[in-house]
Design an enzyme around this catalytic site. Sequence first.
Site, PDB file in Angstrom:
ATOM      1  N   CYS A 177      -3.567   2.353  -2.212  1.00 24.42           N
ATOM      2  CA  CYS A 177      -4.594   1.602  -1.687  1.00 24.42           C
ATOM      3  C   CYS A 177      -5.883   1.409  -2.250  1.00 24.42           C
ATOM      4  CB  CYS A 177      -4.129   1.819  -0.118  1.00 24.42           C
ATOM      5  SG  CYS A 177      -5.255   1.349   1.464  1.00 24.42           S
ATOM      6  N   HIS A 182       2.735  -3.388   1.947  1.00 24.20           N
ATOM      7  CA  HIS A 182       1.964  -2.625   1.320  1.00 24.20           C
ATOM      8  C   HIS A 182       2.478  -0.967   2.204  1.00 24.20           C
ATOM      9  CE1 HIS A 182      -2.731  -1.860   0.483  1.00 24.20           C
ATOM     10  NE2 HIS A 182      -2.305  -0.694   1.621  1.00 24.20           N
ATOM     11  N   ASP A 215       3.312  -7.800   1.576  1.00 25.68           N
ATOM     12  CA  ASP A 215       1.588  -6.567   1.468  1.00 25.68           C
ATOM     13  C   ASP A 215       1.084  -8.169   1.985  1.00 25.68           C
ATOM     14  OD1 ASP A 215      -0.530  -5.605   1.516  1.00 25.68           O
ATOM     15  OD2 ASP A 215       0.100  -4.249  -0.586  1.00 25.68           O
TER      16      ASP A 215
END
Length: 233
Positions: free
Chosen positions: A114, A197, A165
């Site tokens: 991330c 995600h 995502d």
Amino acid sequence: MQGRHIDFPVDGGTCGGYLAAPVEGQGPAVIVLQEWWGLTPHIEDVCDRFAREGFVALAPDLYHGERASGPDDAGRLMMALEIARASRDLRAAAQRVTRDPASATAKAGVIGFCMGGQLALFAACESAEIGACVDFYGIHPKVRPDLAALARNGTPVLGIFAEKDAFVTPADGRDLAARVRAVGGRFELHVYPNVDHAFFNDTRPEVHDSAAAQDAWQRTLRFLRDNTSRRTG
């Protein structure tokens, strides 16, 4: 196997972090970069997992002691991150882990998730002491890596993205791969189907996918072993 919390020098100051090393012998050096939550037990566990695979792994605490209590707090901390300071911390982390007695490599690999994925790419562009980069669905609107540096430094990138995502879409991954290749860099792209995600994070059951995470982990290990050269001399 458990790692330990350390402080390492950064331009006259220090940065905290979590360091895990093999029980015996030496192995490749790797820097592990946090999600927007901070240096959490999950990231420390990833370092421990690397150590069990024979790596020496360092996760620098880029929030310097702060940790998010929820998504709003995580977003605040991510946007408040001082990029120049983070750059200094990342360079110092590369120096610390490659000089560790357990390190067998002159250059470190770097992996991030991330926010950390984008910072891993940034670190690979900023530091000649980074020899390979793994970007798990990286995002940070304030971080602009100099992608041409990847080609100049000969630093390959493994990009891991998720089909579902909505934050970092498969199209974002393909665009990043194309931009790296356009400047002469090496980019290996994998988009995992039917996952979201943060699918690698096993502390988040609402998004974690064990099969995809295990495949991505094995792919990461192979990539880092293949692309971190052993120390000479």
